[in-house]
Design a protein around this motif. Structure first.
Motif, PDB file in Angstrom:
ATOM      1  N   ILE A 162       0.839  -1.199   0.000  1.00  0.00           N
ATOM      2  CA  ILE A 162       0.000   0.000   0.000  1.00  0.00           C
ATOM      3  C   ILE A 162       0.870   1.243   0.000  1.00  0.00           C
ATOM      4  O   ILE A 162       0.371   2.357  -0.090  1.00  0.00           O
ATOM      5  N   TYR A 163       2.196   1.062   0.098  1.00  0.00           N
ATOM      6  CA  TYR A 163       3.055   2.206   0.387  1.00  0.00           C
ATOM      7  C   TYR A 163       3.260   3.122  -0.808  1.00  0.00           C
ATOM      8  O   TYR A 163       3.512   4.292  -0.663  1.00  0.00           O
ATOM      9  N   THR A 164       3.193   2.570  -2.007  1.00  0.00           N
ATOM     10  CA  THR A 164       3.215   3.423  -3.177  1.00  0.00           C
ATOM     11  C   THR A 164       1.802   3.427  -3.735  1.00  0.00           C
ATOM     12  O   THR A 164       1.207   2.369  -3.949  1.00  0.00           O
ATOM     13  N   CYS A 165       1.240   4.631  -3.922  1.00  0.00           N
ATOM     14  CA  CYS A 165      -0.131   4.747  -4.411  1.00  0.00           C
ATOM     15  C   CYS A 165      -0.099   5.376  -5.794  1.00  0.00           C
ATOM     16  O   CYS A 165       0.655   6.319  -6.038  1.00  0.00           O
ATOM     17  N   THR A 211      14.477  -6.254 -17.154  1.00  0.00           N
ATOM     18  CA  THR A 211      14.491  -4.799 -17.327  1.00  0.00           C
ATOM     19  C   THR A 211      13.697  -4.144 -16.201  1.00  0.00           C
ATOM     20  O   THR A 211      14.130  -3.159 -15.598  1.00  0.00           O
ATOM     21  N   ALA A 212      12.521  -4.707 -15.922  1.00  0.00           N
ATOM     22  CA  ALA A 212      11.662  -4.158 -14.878  1.00  0.00           C
ATOM     23  C   ALA A 212      12.378  -4.183 -13.528  1.00  0.00           C
ATOM     24  O   ALA A 212      12.364  -3.197 -12.784  1.00  0.00           O
ATOM     25  N   SER A 217      15.379  -1.411  -9.122  1.00  0.00           N
ATOM     26  CA  SER A 217      16.556  -1.269  -8.268  1.00  0.00           C
ATOM     27  C   SER A 217      17.254   0.059  -8.516  1.00  0.00           C
ATOM     28  O   SER A 217      17.686   0.742  -7.592  1.00  0.00           O
ATOM     29  N   LYS A 218      17.355   0.460  -9.784  1.00  0.00           N
ATOM     30  CA  LYS A 218      18.015   1.722 -10.113  1.00  0.00           C
ATOM     31  C   LYS A 218      17.327   2.896  -9.429  1.00  0.00           C
ATOM     32  O   LYS A 218      17.977   3.788  -8.898  1.00  0.00           O
ATOM     33  N   TYR A 219      15.990   2.901  -9.444  1.00  0.00           N
ATOM     34  CA  TYR A 219      15.250   4.029  -8.887  1.00  0.00           C
ATOM     35  C   TYR A 219      14.886   3.829  -7.413  1.00  0.00           C
ATOM     36  O   TYR A 219      14.141   4.628  -6.842  1.00  0.00           O
ATOM     37  N   ASP A 220      15.373   2.751  -6.790  1.00  0.00           N
ATOM     38  CA  ASP A 220      15.062   2.471  -5.385  1.00  0.00           C
ATOM     39  C   ASP A 220      13.567   2.457  -5.096  1.00  0.00           C
ATOM     40  O   ASP A 220      13.113   2.948  -4.058  1.00  0.00           O
ATOM     41  N   PHE A 221      12.770   1.877  -6.013  1.00  0.00           N
ATOM     42  CA  PHE A 221      11.326   1.810  -5.810  1.00  0.00           C
ATOM     43  C   PHE A 221      10.957   0.632  -4.908  1.00  0.00           C
ATOM     44  O   PHE A 221      11.686  -0.351  -4.832  1.00  0.00           O
ATOM     45  N   LEU A 222       9.802   0.725  -4.252  1.00  0.00           N
ATOM     46  CA  LEU A 222       9.240  -0.436  -3.562  1.00  0.00           C
ATOM     47  C   LEU A 222       8.323  -1.221  -4.495  1.00  0.00           C
ATOM     48  O   LEU A 222       8.012  -2.380  -4.239  1.00  0.00           O
ATOM     49  N   ALA A 223       7.874  -0.577  -5.557  1.00  0.00           N
ATOM     50  CA  ALA A 223       7.061  -1.260  -6.560  1.00  0.00           C
ATOM     51  C   ALA A 223       7.212  -0.522  -7.878  1.00  0.00           C
ATOM     52  O   ALA A 223       7.397   0.703  -7.898  1.00  0.00           O
ATOM     53  N   ILE A 237       4.881  -4.433  -9.995  1.00  0.00           N
ATOM     54  CA  ILE A 237       5.829  -5.478  -9.598  1.00  0.00           C
ATOM     55  C   ILE A 237       6.416  -5.042  -8.264  1.00  0.00           C
ATOM     56  O   ILE A 237       6.968  -3.949  -8.165  1.00  0.00           O
ATOM     57  N   THR A 238       6.275  -5.877  -7.245  1.00  0.00           N
ATOM     58  CA  THR A 238       6.750  -5.476  -5.921  1.00  0.00           C
ATOM     59  C   THR A 238       8.225  -5.842  -5.754  1.00  0.00           C
ATOM     60  O   THR A 238       8.745  -6.712  -6.442  1.00  0.00           O
TER      61      THR A 238
END
Lengths: 452, 452
Positions: A162-165, A211-212, A217-223, A237-238
């Motif tokens: 739920i952390y990225t909306c 790629t995804a 990882s490059k952008y330090d995303f959680l999803a 993609i989590t």
């Protein structure tokens, strides 16, 4: 842990056993239950787990255990587990099951879930679409922060994260993104449109899952949001799945580099015949390719037999050439896969390898020459090793290493250029080519210097 | 992107340029600014970034760019960047900087941050402590959910992640863990103690950073809590850093498997001399070890010279043995590193490799025999290749592959047992050993069958 459970089980201390089991983390629980060989005991223990723990544990099991459990489940139990697990996990499980079980699984899911699972299964293997989950939090741009929290509270339980909306418009186009952190640090009356990041990074359903994962990882995303061709948000993609992909792709690259057909089945779970099937194609191909070295040696066998001391250095020369080429090819393959170098860097790469090859070759050549003259000739008293022989061997080392480094760095880049996986151009393949070149150089130099 | 920026820069459209730059994701921004070779232009563009974007971008730069920027910064600018970045990132940067810059950095941080940075720098390299950040959300067990949210709102801005919250007692012992998701789905009056998970998984500051990262991935955590010897919570490792560790460790393993001394400097940024230094030790060691094959061949050189057709197959036999051994060793190394097999599985592993080796050897031996008799002898008309020669070569293949598979699977496990990194027991090392064994088998079989 296992002993304690066994003791509680034998003494039928059920409520204590239940409390104990439900306190164990699901990843450990799955490993533990997989070691229980008595099927009836396993399902008994599994049934003591709370609904949520049972589902989390179930997802962690290997395919065989999942299949056995599903067979033992009543329809009701199956439905309960399926209700709790995320859709991407359900799709993963279905992909591994035989048709009869798939039918039973789909029969016991509601039509909405069934549709979502089928949508994921339709994406090509290894695509971003095949590993995404459609369960994400979507907001509208005119919501307030308070509205957003209400929506998260209402729908969040079933979402994998739920952390990225994600903010979508009426036609589900992805127009913005915000985080729960951002929401928590804002006022309740703030409007989502004013908070959201509009420069959204997303990937396409048909992009490679690798790629995804690297982008995440490059952008330090959680999803990582996944959109279709019309930029409509269809899933995310989590980060935990992205890590799994990264590890699987690394394993695949390593297997390819060792001339093995990739497989994602763990070693001890692969049958002997399966293992053979993954290893024999490259062994066969490389053995047949090595024929060229036999042809070269057959052609010149009389020359070599006339000065048989030369034969003694063939394996050493082959190994040194192969190792040098392998170092370069593996370095380049890894750099390509991490995106550190690109096709356009090819000239820079070759120029660097030429210089590295020269000083590697020179140092090894000098050491080899000194060893032959001082150790083999003087200490061991091998009078066949003359100055000329030592020179021929050492010069071969210099030249073969330079050749190996150039071939080792060029082939992976070339493979990538023509759309092949660079990883197959690793040591084994390079060795076969470098062997042939080294032999020709060796025989050529020997003829020149020793006049054979 | 770059052209647009250049155009805005040339025409001094500053406010437009500023908006444009601040809309770019920091990871892309860093890559972009690194390609700007004009130092003055680079610092000019960097200064247009908002404080937060500047800090995020700064962390992504490579060491050289960071050093150049710090030199160009005023003390004030430096302080602003340092204020914004996380403590683990600051520690990473400091580790790479020359002493004069380190001094300037520490002078421009407040004493609390300085202390925290120094604490991290004191942990051994590659330990969990060295990559953790002390900036986490800690709660007390008697807080309500409302209290917790207040605390997160008040302190959350500076935390690297707020989504996992750690519950500590008065002496900072880690006694529970909960998540923002859990908090959001609970009532405001609920007490943390009733929500929190008390079976907390954590790792020790001195554990290997690789252990920490695999555990995080195994449990699907967003952050792994790090405790000291007294179970006091001292920091957390966030998932983005764990991914970086996983990738670095993979690169390191791959380098070791290719007989390269590991380095984490990207290929194009390593100097020729540095690259040489990473490659020459193993090349040298393996070349010297290959001496044993020369000794074997010298000992039997008259035998071989008496039937010189045998020489022609030496490189092919060496390659096939090396490839077979490499397949096994690399498979085992990877399985060990993924935790799929363990030291106690050694007998299972050997028994499997014996069987795989037998059927691989048998299939290759048969193909080789058929090829020699049908193609080389009949099609190419090479009359030196008799039935006995073909038999000796093919039997050598069978036996050497079995030997290679057994050695290839045993050595990595043995290395792990005595505390070495199994990855060095990969193809190059195995090849050297297998070469010697193969030669002995070959010469032995040839003597037996051909009576040389």
């Amino acid at each position: 842990m296992k002993e304690h459970i066994d003791a509680l089980y034998e003494n039928r201390k059920l409520s204590e056993l239940k409390d104990y089991l439900n306190d164990i983390n699901f990843a450990d629980m799955a490993l533990l239950l997989e070691t229980v060989t008595d099927e009836r005991k396993r399902i008994f223990l599994f049934r003591l787990l709370t609904k949520e723990n049972a589902a989390d544990t179930f997802v962690e099991f290997d395919g065989d255990t999942q299949e056995n459990l599903i067979k033992a489940f009543s329809d009701n139990e199956l439905r309960e587990v399926l209700d709790e697990i995320y859709i991407d996990d359900a799709a993963d499980i279905i992909e591994e099951m035989p048709a009869s079980i798939v039918k039973r699984i789909l029969k016991n899911t509601d039509s909405e879930t069934r549709e979502a699972i089928n949508a994921i299964l339709k994406y090509p293997e290894d695509s971003a679409g095949s590993i995404m989950t459609p369960e994400f939090v979507d907001l509208k741009k005119d919501m307030t922060v308070e509205d957003a929290f209400k929506r998260i509270r209402r729908t969040g339980l079933d979402k994998e994260t739920i952390y990225t909306c994600y903010v979508t418009d009426a036609s589900r186009h992805l127009i913005g993104v915000t985080t729960v952190k951002e929401l928590l640090l804002s006022d309740y009356e703030d409007i989502i449109e004013d908070l959201m990041e509009t420069n959204v990074i997303s990937i396409n359903t048909l992009d490679d899952r690798e790629t995804a994962s690297s982008a995440l990882s490059k952008y330090d995303f959680l999803a990582m949001p996944v959109v279709d061709m019309e930029n409509r948000l269809v899933g995310i993609i989590t980060v935990d799945d992205a890590i799994d992909v990264i590890q699987e792709e690394n394993t695949e690259d390593i297997q390819k580099m060792a001339a093995i057909v990739p497989t994602d089945t763990p070693y001890l779970k692969t049958s002997v015949f399966e293992t053979w099937k993954k290893r024999i194609p490259w062994l066969l191909l490389l053995m047949i390719s090595a024929t060229i070295t036999s042809q070269i040696l057959t052609t010149f066998e009389n020359k070599l037999a006339s000065l048989s001391v030369l034969i003694a250095f063939i394996p050493m020369l082959m190994d040194t050439g192969g190792n040098s080429g392998g170092q370069s090819s593996v370095t380049i393959i890894r750099s390509l896969s991490l995106g550190e170098i690109d096709l356009k860097d090819i000239l820079k790469v070759i120029w660097k390898e030429v210089r590295v090859g020269f000083i590697c070759g020179l140092s090894l050549g000098i050491v080899c020459f000194a060893k032959l003259m001082l150790f083999d000739r003087i200490v061991l008293g091998n009078s066949e090793i003359t100055f000329a022989v030592a020179l021929a061997v050492s010069l071969t080392i210099l030249l073969e290493i330079m050749a190996a480094k150039i071939i080792g760095c060029t082939l992976p880049i070339f493979a990538k250029k023509i759309g092949f996986d660079p990883a197959v151009m690793a040591s084994p393949f390079i060795t076969t080519i470098v062997d042939a070149i080294s032999l020709l150089v060796y025989i050529g130099l020997a003829s020149l210097i020793l006049g054979i």
